[in-house]
Design a protein around this motif. Structure first.
Motif: not given
Length: 171
Positions: A88, A105-106, A138
Protein backbone atom coordinates in the motif's frame (compact mmCIF):
# COMPACT_ATOMS: atom_id res chain seq x y z
CA UNK A 1 17.14 11.02 33.49
CA UNK A 2 17.29 14.19 31.41
CA UNK A 3 17.39 12.81 27.87
CA UNK A 4 17.08 16.34 26.50
CA UNK A 5 20.64 16.91 27.74
CA UNK A 6 21.74 14.00 25.51
CA UNK A 7 20.23 15.50 22.33
CA UNK A 8 22.71 17.68 20.47
CA UNK A 9 21.54 20.80 18.64
CA UNK A 10 23.14 21.64 15.29
CA UNK A 11 22.47 25.17 14.03
CA UNK A 12 21.74 25.80 10.33
CA UNK A 13 21.30 22.13 9.42
CA UNK A 14 20.07 21.01 6.92
CA UNK A 15 19.59 24.63 5.87
CA UNK A 16 20.08 28.09 7.38
CA UNK A 17 17.66 28.96 10.17
CA UNK A 18 17.02 25.35 11.25
CA UNK A 19 18.18 24.19 14.70
CA UNK A 20 18.49 20.44 14.10
CA UNK A 21 17.84 18.04 16.99
CA UNK A 22 20.53 15.36 16.59
CA UNK A 23 19.63 12.07 18.32
CA UNK A 24 22.94 10.35 17.50
CA UNK A 25 24.34 11.62 20.80
CA UNK A 26 21.37 10.08 22.64
CA UNK A 27 21.78 6.80 20.74
CA UNK A 28 25.47 6.44 21.61
CA UNK A 29 24.75 6.81 25.32
CA UNK A 30 23.82 3.30 26.52
CA UNK A 31 22.01 4.51 29.61
CA UNK A 32 20.19 7.23 27.71
CA UNK A 33 19.06 4.85 25.00
CA UNK A 34 17.88 2.28 27.55
CA UNK A 35 16.04 4.97 29.50
CA UNK A 36 14.38 6.28 26.33
CA UNK A 37 13.07 2.86 25.28
CA UNK A 38 11.96 2.05 28.83
CA UNK A 39 10.18 5.43 29.17
CA UNK A 40 8.39 4.95 25.84
CA UNK A 41 7.37 1.44 26.88
CA UNK A 42 6.03 2.63 30.22
CA UNK A 43 3.99 5.42 28.61
CA UNK A 44 2.71 3.21 25.77
CA UNK A 45 2.00 -0.18 27.37
CA UNK A 46 -1.64 0.74 28.05
CA UNK A 47 -2.19 1.03 24.27
CA UNK A 48 -1.68 -2.77 24.09
CA UNK A 49 -0.56 -2.64 20.44
CA UNK A 50 -0.33 -5.74 18.30
CA UNK A 51 2.19 -3.98 16.08
CA UNK A 52 4.50 -1.01 16.21
CA UNK A 53 4.93 0.83 12.92
CA UNK A 54 8.17 2.75 12.52
CA UNK A 55 8.94 5.04 9.62
CA UNK A 56 12.20 4.94 7.73
CA UNK A 57 14.69 5.31 9.16
CA UNK A 58 14.79 6.73 12.67
CA UNK A 59 11.41 5.22 13.46
CA UNK A 60 13.12 1.83 13.07
CA UNK A 61 15.68 2.76 15.75
CA UNK A 62 13.03 3.35 18.41
CA UNK A 63 10.17 1.25 17.05
CA UNK A 64 11.87 -2.15 16.93
CA UNK A 65 13.15 -2.18 20.54
CA UNK A 66 9.85 -0.74 21.73
CA UNK A 67 8.01 -3.56 19.94
CA UNK A 68 10.30 -6.06 21.66
CA UNK A 69 9.69 -4.45 25.04
CA UNK A 70 5.90 -4.42 24.56
CA UNK A 71 5.69 -7.93 23.11
CA UNK A 72 4.41 -6.58 19.78
CA UNK A 73 5.48 -7.13 16.20
CA UNK A 74 7.33 -4.47 14.23
CA UNK A 75 6.27 -3.25 10.79
CA UNK A 76 8.57 -0.98 8.76
CA UNK A 77 7.14 1.82 6.64
CA UNK A 78 9.62 2.57 3.86
CA UNK A 79 10.38 4.88 0.99
CA UNK A 80 9.28 3.62 -2.47
CA UNK A 81 11.02 0.61 -3.97
CA UNK A 82 12.47 -0.75 -0.73
CA UNK A 83 9.87 -3.42 0.09
CA UNK A 84 9.87 -6.63 -1.99
CA UNK A 85 6.19 -7.68 -1.85
CA UNK A 86 2.93 -5.94 -2.81
CA UNK A 87 2.51 -2.63 -0.99
CA UNK A 88 0.00 0.00 0.00
CA UNK A 89 1.45 3.42 -0.76
CA UNK A 90 0.58 7.00 -0.01
CA UNK A 91 1.93 10.25 -1.38
CA UNK A 92 2.11 13.21 0.95
CA UNK A 93 3.24 16.78 0.89
CA UNK A 94 6.37 18.02 2.60
CA UNK A 95 7.28 21.63 3.18
CA UNK A 96 9.68 21.31 0.23
CA UNK A 97 7.82 18.96 -2.15
CA UNK A 98 6.17 15.55 -2.30
CA UNK A 99 7.22 12.19 -0.85
CA UNK A 100 5.81 8.69 -0.69
CA UNK A 101 5.64 5.93 1.94
CA UNK A 102 4.90 2.23 1.53
CA UNK A 103 3.95 -0.70 3.75
CA UNK A 104 3.54 -4.35 2.78
CA UNK A 105 -0.11 -5.15 2.05
CA UNK A 106 0.09 -8.38 4.05
CA UNK A 107 1.68 -6.72 7.11
CA UNK A 108 -1.57 -5.46 8.59
CA UNK A 109 -4.53 -7.68 9.53
CA UNK A 110 -7.78 -5.78 10.00
CA UNK A 111 -10.06 -5.22 11.77
CA UNK A 112 -8.73 -6.23 15.20
CA UNK A 113 -5.11 -5.23 14.57
CA UNK A 114 -4.00 -2.50 17.03
CA UNK A 115 -1.26 -0.19 15.71
CA UNK A 116 1.07 2.23 17.52
CA UNK A 117 3.02 4.61 15.25
CA UNK A 118 6.53 5.43 16.50
CA UNK A 119 9.14 7.92 15.28
CA UNK A 120 12.00 9.90 16.74
CA UNK A 121 10.44 13.30 16.19
CA UNK A 122 7.23 15.07 15.24
CA UNK A 123 7.70 18.43 13.57
CA UNK A 124 5.13 19.41 10.93
CA UNK A 125 3.45 16.00 11.22
CA UNK A 126 3.45 15.10 7.51
CA UNK A 127 5.20 11.75 7.79
CA UNK A 128 3.17 10.60 10.79
CA UNK A 129 -0.05 11.78 9.16
CA UNK A 130 0.74 9.81 5.98
CA UNK A 131 1.58 6.72 8.03
CA UNK A 132 -1.67 7.04 9.97
CA UNK A 133 -3.56 7.22 6.67
CA UNK A 134 -1.84 3.99 5.58
CA UNK A 135 -3.03 2.36 8.81
CA UNK A 136 -6.56 3.64 8.26
CA UNK A 137 -6.47 2.50 4.62
CA UNK A 138 -5.65 -1.01 5.82
CA UNK A 139 -8.68 -1.08 8.13
CA UNK A 140 -6.61 -1.53 11.30
CA UNK A 141 -7.11 0.38 14.54
CA UNK A 142 -4.70 3.24 15.25
CA UNK A 143 -4.28 3.23 19.05
CA UNK A 144 -1.67 5.98 19.39
CA UNK A 145 1.52 7.72 18.44
CA UNK A 146 4.84 7.86 20.29
CA UNK A 147 7.66 10.30 19.60
CA UNK A 148 10.87 10.90 21.47
CA UNK A 149 10.86 14.61 20.51
CA UNK A 150 8.10 17.07 19.68
CA UNK A 151 8.77 20.48 18.13
CA UNK A 152 5.66 22.16 19.55
CA UNK A 153 5.85 25.42 17.56
CA UNK A 154 5.39 23.50 14.29
CA UNK A 155 1.97 22.18 15.43
CA UNK A 156 2.44 18.73 13.89
CA UNK A 157 -0.03 17.05 16.23
CA UNK A 158 -2.87 19.11 14.69
CA UNK A 159 -2.41 17.23 11.39
CA UNK A 160 -2.66 13.77 12.89
CA UNK A 161 -5.79 11.63 12.73
CA UNK A 162 -7.32 11.35 16.20
CA UNK A 163 -5.40 9.11 18.62
CA UNK A 164 -3.44 9.70 21.86
CA UNK A 165 0.08 11.12 21.48
CA UNK A 166 3.04 10.34 23.74
CA UNK A 167 6.20 12.46 23.66
CA UNK A 168 9.22 12.40 25.95
CA UNK A 169 10.87 15.76 25.15
CA UNK A 170 9.23 18.94 23.89
CA UNK A 171 10.93 21.97 22.42
Amino acid sequence: MDIQALIREIPDFPKPGILFKDITTLLRDAGGLRYTIDALAEKCEHFAPDFIIGMESRGFIFGAPLAYKLGAGFIPVRKPGKLPAAVHSIQYELEYGMDCLEVHQDALHPPDCRILIVDDLIATGGTAEATAKLVQKSGCQLVGYAFVIELKDLNGRKRLPEAPIVTLVQY
